[in-house]
Write a protein that holds these residues in place. Sequence first.
Motif, PDB file in Angstrom:
ATOM      1  N   GLU A 174      50.730  40.049  46.870  1.00  0.00           N
ATOM      2  CA  GLU A 174      49.755  38.978  46.957  1.00  0.00           C
ATOM      3  C   GLU A 174      48.917  39.186  48.201  1.00  0.00           C
ATOM      4  N   GLU A 186      44.632  36.893  45.309  1.00  0.00           N
ATOM      5  CA  GLU A 186      45.179  37.556  44.134  1.00  0.00           C
ATOM      6  C   GLU A 186      46.675  37.781  44.273  1.00  0.00           C
ATOM      7  N   LYS A 187      47.359  37.663  43.143  1.00  0.00           N
ATOM      8  CA  LYS A 187      48.811  37.839  43.107  1.00  0.00           C
ATOM      9  C   LYS A 187      49.168  38.590  41.836  1.00  0.00           C
ATOM     10  N   TRP A 188      50.067  39.562  41.972  1.00  0.00           N
ATOM     11  CA  TRP A 188      50.435  40.381  40.830  1.00  0.00           C
ATOM     12  C   TRP A 188      51.947  40.588  40.792  1.00  0.00           C
ATOM     13  N   ARG A 194      52.187  39.881  35.009  1.00  0.00           N
ATOM     14  CA  ARG A 194      51.647  38.547  35.250  1.00  0.00           C
ATOM     15  C   ARG A 194      50.859  38.526  36.558  1.00  0.00           C
ATOM     16  N   GLU A 196      47.370  36.467  38.916  1.00  0.00           N
ATOM     17  CA  GLU A 196      46.343  35.437  39.074  1.00  0.00           C
ATOM     18  C   GLU A 196      45.298  35.898  40.070  1.00  0.00           C
ATOM     19  N   ASN A 198      42.133  33.956  42.090  1.00  0.00           N
ATOM     20  CA  ASN A 198      41.442  32.697  42.358  1.00  0.00           C
ATOM     21  C   ASN A 198      40.318  32.905  43.367  1.00  0.00           C
ATOM     22  N   GLU A 208      39.962  29.793  38.695  1.00  0.00           N
ATOM     23  CA  GLU A 208      41.358  30.216  38.603  1.00  0.00           C
ATOM     24  C   GLU A 208      41.535  31.053  37.341  1.00  0.00           C
ATOM     25  N   ARG A 210      44.303  33.434  35.318  1.00  0.00           N
ATOM     26  CA  ARG A 210      45.708  33.831  35.207  1.00  0.00           C
ATOM     27  C   ARG A 210      45.890  34.677  33.954  1.00  0.00           C
ATOM     28  N   GLU A 212      48.711  37.240  31.447  1.00  0.00           N
ATOM     29  CA  GLU A 212      50.032  37.720  31.052  1.00  0.00           C
ATOM     30  C   GLU A 212      49.851  38.911  30.131  1.00  0.00           C
ATOM     31  N   LEU A 219      41.911  41.160  35.028  1.00  0.00           N
ATOM     32  CA  LEU A 219      41.577  39.866  35.629  1.00  0.00           C
ATOM     33  C   LEU A 219      40.299  39.979  36.451  1.00  0.00           C
TER      34      LEU A 219
END
Length: 245
Positions: A174, A186-188, A194, A196, A198, A208, A210, A212, A219
Amino acid sequence: MGTFKRIVAAIAATVMFAALLNGCGKSKEMEAAEAAAAKMVEAAKKMEESVKSTKSDTPQTPQQAMKQGADALAAAASAMGALTGGGAGAVEPVDFRELQALLPETLGGMKRGDAKGEKVGAMGIKVSNAEATYSAGENRIKVKIVDTGSMSGVAGMAAWAMIDIDSENSAGYEKTSNVAGRKTYEKWMKDGKRGELNTIVASRFMIEIRGEGVEMKDLKQAAAALDYKKLEALKSAAPVAAASK
């Protein structure tokens, strides 16, 4: 310190820290933040006392406990509303239908499902949002656009907006960064692919995204497909709520 008080005190501290970022010394914003923080902590104390009173030898009736808790929440919301512009000249969020119009029909080959949105408000705080889910087989990307309205500005931003993050391990990563002058988070997670992504737009809107079963690049492609200029233009076009009488 009780649970309620700890939570609200943490929020109040964040608000005061955010106000400090706007300038040195005790500006009007800082003074408002301190006053709001004090009211919020006092409200938390009342909420905590209402819970304790229900366990005492002479407990309140459920109606009395609910009323006291509601009064405390109203006081906290009033303080926050005053700080974020919930009074005279408060920002009126744009119609969520205008946000829906910014959600494209397809993203990276994925078709959009039904778009939905809403506009809600309570005690001087108003926000609107629109969202849609794009899918192809088991792969999904959800896009949500939020107009923080009366919470716009520093107090309306997510916690990550005020800090820098850069963390990575075997499970994923992240981080925060600036993309085209906009603060981004960003987070992975490798498990399930999965993630996100933002982004803060014009210090008011939150995008936002997200996903999967997709890659982070998917993204980012979804984010790049959105019309940021049109979204930024909505800020200046949005009406200002009339002062309450």
